[in-house]
Design a protein around this motif. Structure first.
Motif, PDB file in Angstrom:
ATOM      1  N   PRO A  41       0.839  -1.198   0.000  1.00 45.41           N
ATOM      2  CA  PRO A  41       0.000   0.000   0.000  1.00 45.41           C
ATOM      3  C   PRO A  41       0.879   1.255   0.000  1.00 45.41           C
ATOM      4  CG  PRO A  41       0.140  -0.835   2.231  1.00 45.41           C
ATOM      5  CD  PRO A  41       0.915  -1.799   1.356  1.00 45.41           C
ATOM      6  N   ASP A  44       1.589   7.063   3.781  1.00 46.00           N
ATOM      7  CA  ASP A  44       0.890   8.336   3.994  1.00 46.00           C
ATOM      8  C   ASP A  44       1.663   9.482   3.355  1.00 46.00           C
ATOM      9  OD1 ASP A  44      -1.041   6.987   5.429  1.00 46.00           O
ATOM     10  OD2 ASP A  44      -0.267   7.598   7.391  1.00 46.00           O
ATOM     11  N   VAL A  47       0.996   9.466  -0.439  1.00 45.68           N
ATOM     12  CA  VAL A  47      -0.359   9.960  -0.717  1.00 45.68           C
ATOM     13  C   VAL A  47      -0.397  11.479  -0.573  1.00 45.68           C
ATOM     14  CG1 VAL A  47      -2.756   9.944   0.084  1.00 45.68           C
ATOM     15  CG2 VAL A  47      -1.498   7.788  -0.140  1.00 45.68           C
ATOM     16  N   GLU A 108     -11.292   9.728   0.327  1.00 41.64           N
ATOM     17  CA  GLU A 108     -10.739   8.984   1.461  1.00 41.64           C
ATOM     18  C   GLU A 108     -10.611   7.489   1.183  1.00 41.64           C
ATOM     19  OE1 GLU A 108      -9.590  10.495   4.207  1.00 41.64           O
ATOM     20  OE2 GLU A 108     -10.135  12.383   3.224  1.00 41.64           O
ATOM     21  N   GLU A 110      -8.825   4.664   0.173  1.00 40.10           N
ATOM     22  CA  GLU A 110      -7.428   4.332  -0.077  1.00 40.10           C
ATOM     23  C   GLU A 110      -7.264   3.283  -1.161  1.00 40.10           C
ATOM     24  OE1 GLU A 110      -5.133   3.603   3.443  1.00 40.10           O
ATOM     25  OE2 GLU A 110      -6.064   5.277   4.490  1.00 40.10           O
TER      26      GLU A 110
END
Length: 143
Positions: A41, A44, A47, A108, A110
């Motif tokens: 993934p 943060d 992103v 939001e 993800e």
């Protein structure tokens, strides 16, 4: 004669402005992160960097953030040089990719964002590479 050899000073200035405002800042933060940061993934930090680079590529005179596609449109609207517009076609497609990813970047979800990350990063590379090459071509190889 190539498509960019007869470009006017105004066209060259617009392409240089586009290269600076879009080509430089569309990956300003994210280009400095390691590939692993983009996951899966995504971290943060990755992103946040993509959101800043794509959704707030530049700011207008009032300080309002402009998304990559808004920056592109500001420089290209009224350009008028069909050969340069044709040379910008890969950039336009890459900008469309970023625009399509905009809701995922702003949202939001993800998982939705993670699905767009490879296309976003590829679009950033195309924008930077093609604008650099076009700007150099219009300047006769200088830059």
């Amino acid at each position: 004669m190539g498509p960019t050899n007869a470009a006017s000073e105004d066209v060259r200035a617009r392409v240089d402005g586009l290269r600076h405002d879009l080509g430089k800042y569309v990956a300003w933060i994210s280009a400095n992160l390691p590939d692993e940061a983009f996951g899966p993934p995504p971290s943060d930090e990755a992103v946040a960097a993509l959101r800043a680079d794509v959704l707030a590529t530049r700011r207008d005179r009032s300080g309002r953030p402009l998304a990559a596609w808004e920056v592109y449109e500001r420089w290209v609207t009224g350009l008028g040089d069909e050969r340069v517009l044709a040379a910008l076609a890969p950039v336009a497609r890459a900008v469309d990719t970023l625009r399509a990813a905009g809701p995922a970047l702003a949202g939001e979800d993800e998982a939705a964002l993670a699905a767009h990350i490879p296309a976003i990063r590829a679009a950033q590379r195309v924008i930077r590479t093609k604008l650099r090459a076009l700007s150099r071509s219009l300047r006769g190889g200088a830059h």
